[in-house]
Enzyme design. Structure first.
Site, PDB file in Angstrom:
ATOM      1  N   SER A 121       0.876  -1.267   0.091  1.00 14.37           N
ATOM      2  CA  SER A 121       0.085  -0.086   0.023  1.00 14.37           C
ATOM      3  C   SER A 121       0.998   1.398  -0.020  1.00 14.37           C
ATOM      4  O   SER A 121       1.967   1.329   0.804  1.00 14.37           O
ATOM      5  CB  SER A 121      -0.786   0.197   1.142  1.00 14.37           C
ATOM      6  OG  SER A 121      -1.584   1.327   1.545  1.00 14.37           O
ATOM      7  N   TYR A 145      -2.220  -0.472  10.542  1.00 13.39           N
ATOM      8  CA  TYR A 145      -2.578  -0.956   8.962  1.00 13.39           C
ATOM      9  C   TYR A 145      -1.207  -0.905   8.193  1.00 13.39           C
ATOM     10  O   TYR A 145      -0.808  -1.737   7.647  1.00 13.39           O
ATOM     11  CB  TYR A 145      -3.805  -0.619   8.651  1.00 13.39           C
ATOM     12  CG  TYR A 145      -3.712  -0.904   7.103  1.00 13.39           C
ATOM     13  CD1 TYR A 145      -3.817  -1.883   6.494  1.00 13.39           C
ATOM     14  CD2 TYR A 145      -3.533   0.413   5.947  1.00 13.39           C
ATOM     15  CE1 TYR A 145      -3.998  -2.161   5.150  1.00 13.39           C
ATOM     16  CE2 TYR A 145      -3.567   0.030   4.565  1.00 13.39           C
ATOM     17  CZ  TYR A 145      -3.870  -1.173   4.329  1.00 13.39           C
ATOM     18  OH  TYR A 145      -3.490  -1.421   2.760  1.00 13.39           O
ATOM     19  N   LYS A 149       1.894  -3.569   6.689  1.00 16.00           N
ATOM     20  CA  LYS A 149       2.129  -3.501   5.248  1.00 16.00           C
ATOM     21  C   LYS A 149       3.751  -3.227   5.189  1.00 16.00           C
ATOM     22  O   LYS A 149       4.335  -3.980   4.492  1.00 16.00           O
ATOM     23  CB  LYS A 149       1.535  -2.646   4.456  1.00 16.00           C
ATOM     24  CG  LYS A 149      -0.134  -2.720   4.180  1.00 16.00           C
ATOM     25  CD  LYS A 149      -0.364  -4.226   3.670  1.00 16.00           C
ATOM     26  CE  LYS A 149      -1.782  -4.290   3.022  1.00 16.00           C
ATOM     27  NZ  LYS A 149      -2.004  -5.459   2.361  1.00 16.00           N
TER      28      LYS A 149
END
Length: 331
Positions: A121, A145, A149
């Site tokens: 991402s 989050y 990643k």
């Protein structure tokens, strides 16, 4: 035998981007098997690919799936992806996104699978200091989050140092749109992304969209993002597998169009597709929202031979047609 002659395991292949990638792989003539828990994915989105229901953290299941189906390459989507949820339930993200990926990598190595394309991402960059964003921008996650990643990218890098594993980490910007034949699209049930929220507002007639901030230093005062059609993303995964199959080394690549679109640009495109205005209200800025972020996609073109083909108009039109078809079908 080249790894390009074997089966591709797609984890999370019943989800939004995963299902489009499964379809792109099938259209490219690849054999595919999907591993998905179906917690957030939809069985029917897999269409004609074999589906194994289970968790990526189940190393034995991962190994058995690779052996049974002759897997030689993996595309890894299976992850939780809500920024807000990650800040409230961090353990869920560490266990699934990070520890689960380590188990998946171990299953791959145990069965001789050495090519992994990872769904990363652009959030790993946090608020970028310079736009357009290049791959050498600082990694500075601003949520659990995003950190998960970034951690997985590092995990795959280190597996590459200690084994034959090689990986491509694809750092997406804002995925949106649906297949042009309306066969598959983004389930808006859990989505908090702008495009499906705009579709809900214009189609359901029972809500108004909130636009967070109209006083940014942008042409119309709203935040700017790089929206990329899901079919373009799917095509990039096929290209990334080809890159690894032809001997490419571990690398991270931005996937975007290089064009920034504001929130109001998206709402205007939605109004054009729907033939009516999107009902919305202005709200205060949200903490942590970057003013403007969009990709420099030149490295993707040079490394993978990939370039986005679809613009914002096509993104919004396919999304609108998809969501309207779901309502027409009573879903």
């Amino acid at each position: 035998m080249s790894t390009l002659d074997g089966t591709v395991l797609v984890t999370g292949g019943a989800g939004y981007i995963g299902s489009h990638t499964v379809r792109a792989l099938r259209e490219a003539g690849r054999d595919v098997v999907v591993l998905d828990s179906l917690e957030l994915g939809r069985r029917e989105a897999v269409i004609d690919a074999p589906l194994v229901v289970g968790e990526i953290a189940d190393k034995d299941l991962g190994s058995a799936t690779c052996n049974e189906h002759g897997v030689t390459q993996v595309v890894h989507f299976a992850a939780y992806k809500s920024v807000g949820e990650s800040m409230g339930s961090p353990g869920k993200y560490w266990r699934n996104n990070v520890a689960g990926t380590a188990e998946l990598a171990e299953a791959c190595i145990a069965t001789g699978v050495h090519d992994i394309v990872f769904s990363s991402s652009c959030s790993v960059y946090g608020t970028p200091e310079i736009v357009p964003v290049t791959e050498d921008a600082a990694i500075d996650p601003e949520s659990i989050y995003a950190e998960s990643k970034a951690m997985v990218e590092r995990i795959l890098y280190w597996y590459g140092q200690t084994s034959e594993l090689r990986s491509v980490s694809l750092r997406y910007f804002n995925a949106a749109g649906a297949s042009f034949d309306t066969r598959i699209g983004e389930d808006w049930t859990y989505s908090i992304n702008l495009v499906p929220l705009a579709m809900k507002a214009v189609l359901l007639k029972d809500r108004r969209l909130q636009v967070f901030g109209d006083d940014y230093d942008t042409p119309d005062g709203t935040c700017i993002r790089d929206y990329i059609h899901v079919n373009d993303l799917a095509a990039a995964h096929v290209k990334a597998l080809d890159y690894l199959g032809n001997g490419g080394e571990t690398v991270a690549v931005n996937l975007g169009t290089g064009i920034g679109s504001s929130v109001l640009d998206v709402l205007n495109a939605t109004a054009e597709a729907a033939g009516e205005e999107v009902p919305y209200d202005m709200a205060p800025r949200r903490a942590g929202d970057p003013v403007s972020t969009f990709a420099d996609p030149s490295f993707a073109e040079a490394t993978l031979g990939w370039k986005a083909k679809h613009d914002l108009t096509e993104i919004v039109q396919t999304a609108y047609t998809w969501h309207k078809s779901q309502l027409d079908d009573g879903r």
